[in-house]
Design a protein around this motif. Structure first.
Motif, PDB file in Angstrom:
ATOM      1  N   LYS A  57       0.718  -1.210   0.009  1.00  0.00           N
ATOM      2  CA  LYS A  57      -0.062   0.061   0.255  1.00  0.00           C
ATOM      3  C   LYS A  57       0.789   1.188  -0.128  1.00  0.00           C
ATOM      4  O   LYS A  57       0.285   2.169   0.016  1.00  0.00           O
ATOM      5  CB  LYS A  57      -0.934   0.087   1.250  1.00  0.00           C
ATOM      6  CG  LYS A  57      -1.917  -1.070   1.184  1.00  0.00           C
ATOM      7  CD  LYS A  57      -3.042  -0.941   2.289  1.00  0.00           C
ATOM      8  CE  LYS A  57      -3.892  -2.216   2.571  1.00  0.00           C
ATOM      9  NZ  LYS A  57      -4.885  -2.095   3.645  1.00  0.00           N
ATOM     10  N   ARG A  59       2.380   2.557   2.563  1.00  0.00           N
ATOM     11  CA  ARG A  59       2.247   3.273   3.763  1.00  0.00           C
ATOM     12  C   ARG A  59       3.100   3.268   4.773  1.00  0.00           C
ATOM     13  O   ARG A  59       3.512   2.115   5.199  1.00  0.00           O
ATOM     14  CB  ARG A  59       0.729   2.769   3.992  1.00  0.00           C
ATOM     15  CG  ARG A  59       0.130   3.763   5.038  1.00  0.00           C
ATOM     16  CD  ARG A  59      -1.408   3.226   5.453  1.00  0.00           C
ATOM     17  NE  ARG A  59      -2.359   3.453   4.399  1.00  0.00           N
ATOM     18  CZ  ARG A  59      -2.878   4.780   3.965  1.00  0.00           C
ATOM     19  NH1 ARG A  59      -2.681   5.786   4.844  1.00  0.00           N
ATOM     20  NH2 ARG A  59      -3.593   4.574   3.043  1.00  0.00           N
ATOM     21  N   GLU A  73       0.751   8.257   3.122  1.00  0.00           N
ATOM     22  CA  GLU A  73       0.745   7.239   1.759  1.00  0.00           C
ATOM     23  C   GLU A  73       1.766   7.908   1.135  1.00  0.00           C
ATOM     24  O   GLU A  73       1.873   9.001   0.714  1.00  0.00           O
ATOM     25  CB  GLU A  73      -0.473   7.139   1.329  1.00  0.00           C
ATOM     26  CG  GLU A  73      -0.577   6.224   0.394  1.00  0.00           C
ATOM     27  CD  GLU A  73      -2.148   6.116  -0.297  1.00  0.00           C
ATOM     28  OE1 GLU A  73      -2.146   6.041  -1.346  1.00  0.00           O
ATOM     29  OE2 GLU A  73      -3.121   5.779   0.641  1.00  0.00           O
TER      30      GLU A  73
END
Length: 199
Positions: A57, A59, A73
């Motif tokens: 992701k 992240r 992010e």
């Protein structure tokens, strides 16, 4: 992130959403004003320690110096994300500026232009990246309320009311004038080696 009133106007005019970020240090804010022109700038430096990394992701969770955990992010401009490890020190620098310029009896078309640029680290180097954005908006002054010290601006997408706190600035503005707003923001992220614990 708390936005000052002048930044709220920029967001409303430009339809921007500023990234949410906890501030571990107080921002440095500078306001300057001259007849027909006002500028406000803000710079913030946030440091923290990486708590978790999700490569799929993209992240990263960062714990700031006050113990608050913030999830960021990271876009593709932040290269070499695989090198980021729990315990790494991260530095995020954030700056934004808004300049409003009065154009007497403006003849420009209402409009908005945006430009984005960025840099990233070389392959194999520590992860880092920087992204900058500039938005320019030309809006018509469609109402002036001297009692409430507000003006109404019609931008390319919507109307917005702007509080003018300086009475000398307000005296200069009339219906038919235009306001040219230039909003810039820049975010830079770098990863530093984790501090080693002392034996």
């Amino acid at each position: 992130m708390k936005k000052r009133s002048v930044f709220v106007v920029a967001v409303a005019l430009c339809a921007l959403a500023l990234p949410a970020m906890s501030k571990d240090e107080l921002p440095a804010v500078v306001v300057s004003s001259e007849p027909g022109k006002a500028t406000i700038t803000e710079a913030v430096k946030v440091t923290g320690t990486v708590e978790s990394v999700d490569l799929q992701k993209r992240r990263v969770s960062i714990k700031g110096s006050h113990g608050k955990v913030q999830s960021l992010e990271l876009g593709p401009d932040v290269r070499n994300l695989k090198q980021v490890k729990v315990g790494d020190r991260v530095v995020v620098r954030y700056a934004q500026a808004l300049t409003l310029t009065l154009m007497k009896d403006g003849k420009e078309l209402r409009g908005k232009t945006e430009s984005v640029g960025g840099e990233r680290s070389r392959k194999g180097k520590r992860p880092a990246g920087a992204v900058g954005q500039k938005v320019e908006v030309t809006a018509d002054v469609v109402a002036v309320n001297r009692r409430t010290r507000t003006i109404t601006l019609r931008g390319p997408q919507q109307k917005v009311d702007l509080k003018v706190r300086d009475p000398e600035q307000l005296k200069q503005i009339k219906v038919g004038d235009q306001i040219h707003a230039v909003y810039t923001e820049a975010v830079a992220l770098s990863v530093e080696p984790a501090a080693r614990a002392r034996p």
